[in-house]
Motif scaffolding. Structure first.
Motif, PDB file in Angstrom:
ATOM      1  N   SER A 134      -1.605  -1.248   4.555  1.00  0.00           N
ATOM      2  CA  SER A 134      -0.525  -2.100   5.062  1.00  0.00           C
ATOM      3  C   SER A 134      -0.976  -2.908   6.268  1.00  0.00           C
TER       4      SER A 134
ATOM      5  N   ASP B 104      10.186  -3.771   6.251  1.00  0.00           N
ATOM      6  CA  ASP B 104      10.498  -3.193   4.948  1.00  0.00           C
ATOM      7  C   ASP B 104      10.000  -1.743   4.909  1.00  0.00           C
ATOM      8  N   TRP B 105      10.916  -0.800   4.694  1.00  0.00           N
ATOM      9  CA  TRP B 105      10.582   0.619   4.755  1.00  0.00           C
ATOM     10  C   TRP B 105       9.547   1.046   3.722  1.00  0.00           C
ATOM     11  N   THR B 106       9.394   0.297   2.618  1.00  0.00           N
ATOM     12  CA  THR B 106       8.419   0.688   1.593  1.00  0.00           C
ATOM     13  C   THR B 106       6.985   0.486   2.077  1.00  0.00           C
ATOM     14  N   LYS B 107       6.837  -0.171   3.196  1.00  0.00           N
ATOM     15  CA  LYS B 107       5.510  -0.387   3.787  1.00  0.00           C
ATOM     16  C   LYS B 107       4.789   0.942   4.024  1.00  0.00           C
TER      17      LYS B 107
ATOM     18  N   ARG C   4       3.596  11.783   6.628  1.00  0.00           N
ATOM     19  CA  ARG C   4       4.257  10.677   5.920  1.00  0.00           C
ATOM     20  C   ARG C   4       5.750  10.946   5.979  1.00  0.00           C
TER      21      ARG C   4
ATOM     22  N   TYR D 247       4.584   3.339   2.102  1.00  0.00           N
ATOM     23  CA  TYR D 247       4.050   3.851   0.848  1.00  0.00           C
ATOM     24  C   TYR D 247       3.065   2.904   0.171  1.00  0.00           C
ATOM     25  N   LYS D 248       2.685   1.853   0.884  1.00  0.00           N
ATOM     26  CA  LYS D 248       1.716   0.897   0.368  1.00  0.00           C
ATOM     27  C   LYS D 248       0.358   1.130   1.024  1.00  0.00           C
TER      28      LYS D 248
ATOM     29  N   SER E  41       9.717  10.986   5.086  1.00  0.00           N
ATOM     30  CA  SER E  41      10.530  10.967   3.868  1.00  0.00           C
ATOM     31  C   SER E  41      11.106   9.562   3.734  1.00  0.00           C
ATOM     32  N   PRO E  42      11.557   9.201   2.547  1.00  0.00           N
ATOM     33  CA  PRO E  42      12.172   7.875   2.405  1.00  0.00           C
ATOM     34  C   PRO E  42      13.321   7.651   3.393  1.00  0.00           C
TER      35      PRO E  42
ATOM     36  N   ALA F 263      11.754   7.017   6.781  1.00  0.00           N
ATOM     37  CA  ALA F 263      11.080   5.711   6.713  1.00  0.00           C
ATOM     38  C   ALA F 263      12.098   4.584   6.849  1.00  0.00           C
ATOM     39  N   GLN F 264      13.249   4.740   6.199  1.00  0.00           N
ATOM     40  CA  GLN F 264      14.289   3.712   6.277  1.00  0.00           C
ATOM     41  C   GLN F 264      14.852   3.603   7.684  1.00  0.00           C
TER      42      GLN F 264
END
Length: 69
Positions: A65, A56-59, A40, A61-62, A42-43, A46-47
């Motif tokens: 998806s 959308d980078w938050t994808k 996974r 963490y969902k 890191s934020p 991911a960004q």
């Protein structure tokens, strides 16, 4: 579990693993692991990936998806 949505985003972009990895400042192997779901990002990573592939980078963490149209 593979991130099929991410694989599809990459294919739609016409970019290779290597191109994305270079643009994001990560190794090709690490990007492969992210697509395969064994790592996974890191934020921050991911960004970067989301910026390159335009989603959308938050994808990351969902749950469950789906591809973004």
């Amino acid at each position: 579990m593979k991130r099929e949505w991410l694989i599809e985003q990459r294919k739609m972009s016409g970019k290779t693993f290597k191109q994305i990895a270079i643009e994001c400042g990560i190794t090709t192997q690490f990007y492969y692991y992210i697509e395969q779901g064994t790592r996974r990002p890191s934020p921050e990573i991911a960004q970067r990936i989301a910026e390159v592939l335009q989603f959308d980078w938050t994808k990351f963490y969902k749950e469950n998806s789906k591809i973004i149209e």
